[in-house]
Design an enzyme around this catalytic site. Structure first.
Site, short mmCIF file in Angstrom:
data_model
loop_
_atom_site.label_atom_id
_atom_site.label_comp_id
_atom_site.label_asym_id
_atom_site.label_seq_id
_atom_site.Cartn_x
_atom_site.Cartn_y
_atom_site.Cartn_z
N HIS A 204 59.52 133.71 146.82
CA HIS A 204 60.67 133.34 146.00
C HIS A 204 62.02 133.79 146.55
CE1 HIS A 204 61.91 136.98 143.57
NE2 HIS A 204 60.78 137.42 144.06
N CYS A 328 65.22 143.96 139.62
CA CYS A 328 64.12 144.67 138.95
C CYS A 328 64.61 145.85 138.12
CB CYS A 328 63.11 145.15 139.99
SG CYS A 328 62.48 143.84 141.03
#
Length: 398
Positions: A204, A328
């Site tokens: 990705h 994240c």
């Protein structure tokens, strides 16, 4: 000034390219067989996976049998670190990493420390986020079994001397793993030339789908599996394969590596334009990371006296997508562990902004972003007591 939609967060994720979607579609429809089945439906899909594995291996100069598919980069990192730790715990219990690793690496190491008695050395980095070779050499012990240092940092873009680290590891007979999630598609990768033993990659970040990654592991290395079950991935990673994801990953790798020189040239030019414009037009700004040894699409700044979160929200209002660091950890109120590790004080680290450039970025996008950013920083500083105090102090010294 008109409002447009400008995506400047390619380091977090990338849009899926049309060709990649097209490569996936047959394996979401007519080619639906289980690769472990012996009938024609299963065999057809298994052959396709074999070809995809060979495509990815060729792109990094590896052998197909050294590629193990995972659910993404974080799983590949965990698979490498925990897999080596448990497989070689009879030979030693010491792991070396750096303080600026992705949390997939840091948390895996912390888990081994806390729950399984491993000892981990977290290396300091210099002001640019680069590991010092002397520190690495001094950290190696008789009990060291693994060194894990990322290829390129996801926040500040600094590129590590991977060949040197691999050579040191080889001389000391220590395994070397690198998280190359940000490097793939942005730096030419040859695992034989680099000399790495294990390497994590994902789709990705290179215009492929989320949820599919791979671990390169040199032949002859033992690995304790994270997931137990079937015999998939040569018994290293159980679970029915994500066939559509694998096919998409192979196409994304093929596209990303076939025009990599052109991609690096374009994104470097745009990155330098962005960095130079910001540094010239916005005072009291710090460029984070190495000035030249950095990813071609990465620009990371700290704007003194203001909060990065306020900058991000203000940019979003005018259609610009950026980041304050790793996607994240975007929900965290703590300053980036990477910025703290390179020596920035807490109050400055809080004013960070990462803008990352990709294949769809144009020169006019840079102009639009810098124009709005300049106004946003000026407005936010106008409301900042810290900036007011600083300015009053400057005037007092005139």
């Amino acid at each position: 000034m008109e409002t447009r939609k400008i995506y400047m967060d390619y380091a977090a994720t990338t849009p899926i390219k049309k060709e990649v979607v097209e490569a996936m579609l047959p394996y979401l429809n007519e080619e639906f067989g289980n690769p472990s089945s012996v009938h024609s439906f299963g065999r057809s899909v298994k052959n396709a996976i074999t070809e995809a594995r060979a495509t990815i291996a060729k792109a990094i100069n590896a052998k197909p049998e050294d590629i193990f598919f995972t659910g993404g980069g974080s799983e590949a990192d965990n698979m490498a670190i925990k897999g080596i730790a448990f497989a070689y715990k009879d030979k030693g219990n010491h792991i070396i990493t750096s303080k600026i690793e992705h949390h997939a690496v840091l948390h895996a190491c912390e888990y081994l420390e806390k729950h399984h008695g491993f000892e981990v050395t977290y290396l300091d980095v210099d002001e640019y986020g680069i590991v010092k070779m002397e520190d690495l050499k001094n950290a190696i012990k008789d009990t060291t079994i693994l060194i894990t240092v990322m290829y390129a940092n996801n926040e500040i873009g600094s590129v590590q001397p991977i060949r040197e680290i691999a050579q040191i590891a080889k001389e000391k007979k220590v395994f070397f793993h690198t998280d190359a999630v940000q490097a793939l598609g942005n730096i030419e990768i040859d695992v034989q030339e680099l000399g790495v033993d294990l390497m994590a990659i994902t789709a990705h970040k290179i215009y492929g789908p989320k949820g599919i990654g791979a671990l390169y592991m040199r032949k002859g290395i033992k690995l304790h599996p994270l997931i137990h079950g079937g015999a998939q991935e040569r018994r290293k990673r159980a679970g029915t394969e994500n066939v559509a994801g694998i096919m998409a990953f192979a196409k994304a790798v093929e596209l990303a590596t076939s025009n990599i020189d052109e991609h690096i040239k374009k994104t470097t030019q745009l990155r330098d334009k962005l960095i130079n414009s910001v540094m010239e037009r916005i005072p009291h700004t710090i460029l984070n990371g190495h000035p030249t040894k950095r990813l071609s699409g990465n620009a990371n700044f700290c704007f003194k006296f203001i909060e990065g979160e306020a900058i991000l929200l203000s940019l979003d209002i005018v259609g610009i997508a950026g980041s304050s660091g790793s996607a994240c950890t975007s929900g965290s109120l703590d300053p980036s562990h990477v910025l703290m590790a390179i020596g920035l004080p807490h109050e400055i680290a809080h004013g960070s902004l990462r803008l990352s450039i990709g294949d769809m970025t144009r020169e006019e996008d840079i102009e639009y972003v810098v124009g709005h950013l300049e106004k946003i920083v000026e407005r936010l500083r106008g409301m900042s007591p810290l900036y007011d105090k600083f300015m009053k102090g400057e005037k007092a010294h005139v």
